[in-house]
Motif scaffolding. Structure first.
Motif, PDB file in Angstrom:
ATOM      1  N   ASP A  45       0.919  -1.230   0.025  1.00 45.75           N
ATOM      2  CA  ASP A  45       0.030   0.211  -0.021  1.00 45.75           C
ATOM      3  C   ASP A  45       0.877   1.210   0.039  1.00 45.75           C
ATOM      4  N   ASN A  46       2.260   1.069  -0.075  1.00 49.04           N
ATOM      5  CA  ASN A  46       3.150   2.272  -0.289  1.00 49.04           C
ATOM      6  C   ASN A  46       3.252   2.496  -1.627  1.00 49.04           C
ATOM      7  N   PRO A  47       2.610   3.713  -2.372  1.00 49.28           N
ATOM      8  CA  PRO A  47       2.509   3.976  -3.791  1.00 49.28           C
ATOM      9  C   PRO A  47       4.041   4.253  -4.222  1.00 49.28           C
ATOM     10  N   LEU A  48       4.175   4.098  -5.545  1.00 48.45           N
ATOM     11  CA  LEU A  48       5.399   4.485  -6.366  1.00 48.45           C
ATOM     12  C   LEU A  48       5.401   5.724  -7.178  1.00 48.45           C
ATOM     13  N   ILE A  49       6.213   6.368  -7.202  1.00 53.43           N
ATOM     14  CA  ILE A  49       6.466   7.654  -7.815  1.00 53.43           C
ATOM     15  C   ILE A  49       6.785   7.250  -9.547  1.00 53.43           C
ATOM     16  N   VAL A  50       5.877   7.853 -10.260  1.00 45.61           N
ATOM     17  CA  VAL A  50       6.102   7.538 -11.579  1.00 45.61           C
ATOM     18  C   VAL A  50       7.028   8.522 -12.326  1.00 45.61           C
ATOM     19  N   HIS A  51       8.150   8.107 -12.944  1.00 45.85           N
ATOM     20  CA  HIS A  51       8.989   9.143 -13.874  1.00 45.85           C
ATOM     21  C   HIS A  51       8.779   9.277 -15.096  1.00 45.85           C
ATOM     22  N   ILE A  52       8.710  10.598 -15.490  1.00 48.59           N
ATOM     23  CA  ILE A  52       8.424  10.904 -16.970  1.00 48.59           C
ATOM     24  C   ILE A  52       9.510  11.652 -17.639  1.00 48.59           C
ATOM     25  N   ALA A  53       9.457  11.796 -18.966  1.00 51.09           N
ATOM     26  CA  ALA A  53      10.520  12.511 -19.638  1.00 51.09           C
ATOM     27  C   ALA A  53      10.103  13.822 -20.225  1.00 51.09           C
ATOM     28  N   ASP A  54       8.549  13.888 -20.496  1.00 52.77           N
ATOM     29  CA  ASP A  54       8.017  15.269 -21.093  1.00 52.77           C
ATOM     30  C   ASP A  54       6.667  15.516 -20.709  1.00 52.77           C
ATOM     31  N   MET A  55       6.199  16.576 -20.911  1.00 52.12           N
ATOM     32  CA  MET A  55       4.894  16.883 -20.421  1.00 52.12           C
ATOM     33  C   MET A  55       3.634  16.092 -21.057  1.00 52.12           C
ATOM     34  N   ASP A  56       3.996  15.534 -22.340  1.00 51.92           N
ATOM     35  CA  ASP A  56       2.901  14.810 -22.767  1.00 51.92           C
ATOM     36  C   ASP A  56       2.512  13.593 -22.158  1.00 51.92           C
ATOM     37  N   MET A  57       3.686  12.914 -21.354  1.00 49.34           N
ATOM     38  CA  MET A  57       3.487  11.856 -20.513  1.00 49.34           C
ATOM     39  C   MET A  57       2.471  12.175 -19.169  1.00 49.34           C
ATOM     40  N   LEU A  58       2.767  13.478 -18.932  1.00 48.79           N
ATOM     41  CA  LEU A  58       1.889  13.899 -17.799  1.00 48.79           C
ATOM     42  C   LEU A  58       0.695  13.746 -18.162  1.00 48.79           C
ATOM     43  N   ARG A  59       0.219  14.077 -19.290  1.00 50.48           N
ATOM     44  CA  ARG A  59      -1.209  14.380 -19.645  1.00 50.48           C
ATOM     45  C   ARG A  59      -1.886  12.873 -19.939  1.00 50.48           C
ATOM     46  N   GLU A  60      -1.024  11.929 -20.272  1.00 49.64           N
ATOM     47  CA  GLU A  60      -1.646  10.661 -20.470  1.00 49.64           C
ATOM     48  C   GLU A  60      -1.787   9.932 -19.200  1.00 49.64           C
ATOM     49  N   LEU A  61      -1.060  10.242 -18.049  1.00 52.14           N
ATOM     50  CA  LEU A  61      -1.036   9.572 -16.717  1.00 52.14           C
ATOM     51  C   LEU A  61      -1.745  10.171 -15.774  1.00 52.14           C
ATOM     52  N   ALA A  62      -2.305  11.537 -15.648  1.00 50.94           N
ATOM     53  CA  ALA A  62      -3.021  12.230 -15.009  1.00 50.94           C
ATOM     54  C   ALA A  62      -4.442  12.819 -15.491  1.00 50.94           C
ATOM     55  N   GLU A  63      -5.308  12.996 -14.656  1.00 53.02           N
ATOM     56  CA  GLU A  63      -6.545  13.625 -15.222  1.00 53.02           C
ATOM     57  C   GLU A  63      -6.997  14.705 -14.259  1.00 53.02           C
ATOM     58  N   ASP A  64      -7.618  15.755 -14.763  1.00 53.03           N
ATOM     59  CA  ASP A  64      -7.959  17.036 -14.067  1.00 53.03           C
ATOM     60  C   ASP A  64      -6.905  17.621 -13.315  1.00 53.03           C
ATOM     61  N   ILE A  65      -5.995  18.044 -14.149  1.00 51.79           N
ATOM     62  CA  ILE A  65      -4.725  18.621 -13.748  1.00 51.79           C
ATOM     63  C   ILE A  65      -4.978  19.968 -13.355  1.00 51.79           C
ATOM     64  N   PRO A  66      -4.956  20.650 -11.980  1.00 50.45           N
ATOM     65  CA  PRO A  66      -5.167  21.907 -11.559  1.00 50.45           C
ATOM     66  C   PRO A  66      -4.113  22.657 -12.285  1.00 50.45           C
ATOM     67  N   ASP A  67      -4.397  24.042 -12.518  1.00 47.37           N
ATOM     68  CA  ASP A  67      -3.481  25.095 -13.045  1.00 47.37           C
ATOM     69  C   ASP A  67      -2.233  25.395 -12.196  1.00 47.37           C
ATOM     70  N   THR A  68      -2.538  25.125 -10.648  1.00 45.85           N
ATOM     71  CA  THR A  68      -1.420  25.432  -9.854  1.00 45.85           C
ATOM     72  C   THR A  68      -0.506  24.144 -10.137  1.00 45.85           C
ATOM     73  N   ALA A  69      -0.872  22.955 -10.528  1.00 43.64           N
ATOM     74  CA  ALA A  69      -0.092  21.959 -10.531  1.00 43.64           C
ATOM     75  C   ALA A  69       0.849  22.157 -11.947  1.00 43.64           C
ATOM     76  N   LEU A  70      -0.015  22.710 -13.053  1.00 43.44           N
ATOM     77  CA  LEU A  70       0.717  22.895 -14.237  1.00 43.44           C
ATOM     78  C   LEU A  70       1.835  24.001 -13.770  1.00 43.44           C
ATOM     79  N   GLU A  71       1.432  24.885 -13.119  1.00 36.17           N
ATOM     80  CA  GLU A  71       2.486  26.133 -12.792  1.00 36.17           C
ATOM     81  C   GLU A  71       3.547  25.453 -12.001  1.00 36.17           C
ATOM     82  N   VAL A  72       3.305  24.627 -11.150  1.00 32.77           N
ATOM     83  CA  VAL A  72       4.606  23.646 -10.045  1.00 32.77           C
ATOM     84  C   VAL A  72       5.506  23.031 -11.200  1.00 32.77           C
ATOM     85  N   CYS A  73       4.809  22.393 -12.206  1.00 32.88           N
ATOM     86  CA  CYS A  73       5.583  21.630 -13.275  1.00 32.88           C
ATOM     87  C   CYS A  73       6.522  22.610 -14.239  1.00 32.88           C
TER      88      CYS A  73
END
Ligand code: AMP
Ligand code: MG
Length: 338
Positions: free
Chosen positions: A58-86
């Motif tokens: 039950d201890n989740p793993l962090i998923v590592h990506i190489a570009d922003m396209d991968m982010l959109r494939e893996l996550a949904e409803d991404i808040p603007d604040t999250a996009l700014e952080v990235c």
């Protein structure tokens, strides 16, 4: 199984990408700590990570990506604040927790409907992800509970015989795991402190809330926002106690409790009596972050039984060092004036 330690040449990076595409697990360098990487989409491969680390499911793993396209494939409803952080901190040592898409199996997210995602700045890690063309689930490459590895040798010490290969990319420049955050509207919740500090985050969020689990004991059955925080962590075999206060108080306290197996864990500039055996872990918070895990491994190697550690500053990346040392000490803190 034989575990090969490979220099991170182009050829070896390609070889490790092949291993990962075949469903194997590989030790990889990142700027934070070494990771145990596998295809985040492949349930069997991800289960091999949990097995190699002896990590609770039950201890989740962090998923590592190489570009922003991968982010959109893996996550949904991404808040603007999250996009700014990235935009501001990627590539770099910060993980954003977001609602997961169906592409991420529950094994990878530790059964949660969210996923932690990070785009690392380490060139070897990014090149490997790019060649694989896959997001890589990669928790720290230590056995569950022991200090995180910041060199390929540390990974070998824990993983020899458990994984086929380790890519050696030298020592990690940051030295502590990534900052982990989640989002509540335009407020950021800090789940785990790292190099990207509360002050850094305040530049993009209306407010930053430090989760209770960062500085307090979380009981094992409590429902916690960052599951990794509830486990005993970073613990050397020695019994560690943090001492908060002046160096004079520290010296007096340790002198009173000094015996054969006792060691002091002190800052580089601390001046204490020669009758106390000492290991030093840097002066600035950045140095301390870079060295803390290597030092926790070293005190086991020298056979320390009791360790009294100077309390690090909680400013900037110091909060991350303090958070890790607090766990190494099982939350035992002696305060001057108490
Ligand atoms: P490690 O990769 O070993 O540093 O561990 C990853 C840590 O990130 C976990 O132990 C959690 O504390 C945190 N984490 C990863 N994914 C999530 C998530 N979906 N929700 C909350 N915390 C997470
Ligand atoms: Mg870890």
């Amino acid at each position: 199984m034989e575990t090969r330690v490979l220099k991170s040449t182009n050829e070896n990076i390609k070889y490790c990408a092949e291993l990962i595409k075949r469903g194997e697990v590989v030790g990889i360098p990142t700027e934070t700590v070494y990771g145990l990487a596998a295809n985040a989409f492949n349930e069997n491969a991800v289960m091999k990570i949990f097995k190699a680390k002896k990590r609770p499911a039950d201890n989740p793993l962090i998923v590592h990506i190489a570009d922003m396209d991968m982010l959109r494939e893996l996550a949904e409803d991404i808040p603007d604040t999250a996009l700014e952080v990235c935009k501001k901190f990627w590539p770099g040592p910060i993980t954003v927790v977001l609602p997961k898409s169906d592409r991420i199996p529950l094994v990878t997210s530790g059964g949660l409907n969210t996923v932690g995602i990070r785009l690392p700045s380490n060139n070897v890690a990014r090149e490997l992800i790019r060649i694989c063309g896959l997001p890589l689930a990669a928790p720290s490459a230590n056995l569950s509970g022991s200090p995180s590895p910041t060199t390929a040798n540390h990974v070998f010490d824990d993983m020899n015989g458990r994984i086929p290969a380790i890519l050696d990319g030298g020592s990690c420049s940051v030295g502590v795991e990534s900052t982990v955050i989640s989002f509540e509207g335009d407020i950021i919740r800090l789940l785990r402190p790292g190099k990207i500090s509360v002050d850094d985050l305040k530049t993009v969020a209306s407010d930053v809330v430090v989760d209770k689990g960062v500085l307090e004991i979380i009981s094992n059955d409590a429902s916690v926002k960052s599951p990794g925080m509830k486990y005993k962590h970073y613990s050397p075999k020695a019994d560690v106690t943090l001492i908060s206060g002046s160096v004079e108080f520290f010296e007096q306290y340790v002198a009173k409790h000094n015996s054969a197996g006792t060691y002091a864990l002190i800052f580089d500039s601390d001046d204490i009596s020669d009758s106390i055996k000492a290991v030093r872990f840097g002066d600035s918070s950045e140095q301390q972050a870079e060295r803390i895990f290597a030092v926790l491994r070293e005190i086991d190697k020298i056979g320390a039984e009791r360790v009294y550690a100077r309390c690090p500053s909680k400013e900037g990346v110091g909060l991350a060092v303090y958070n890790r040392m607090l766990r190494a000490a099982g939350f035992k803190v002696i305060k001057e004036g108490d």
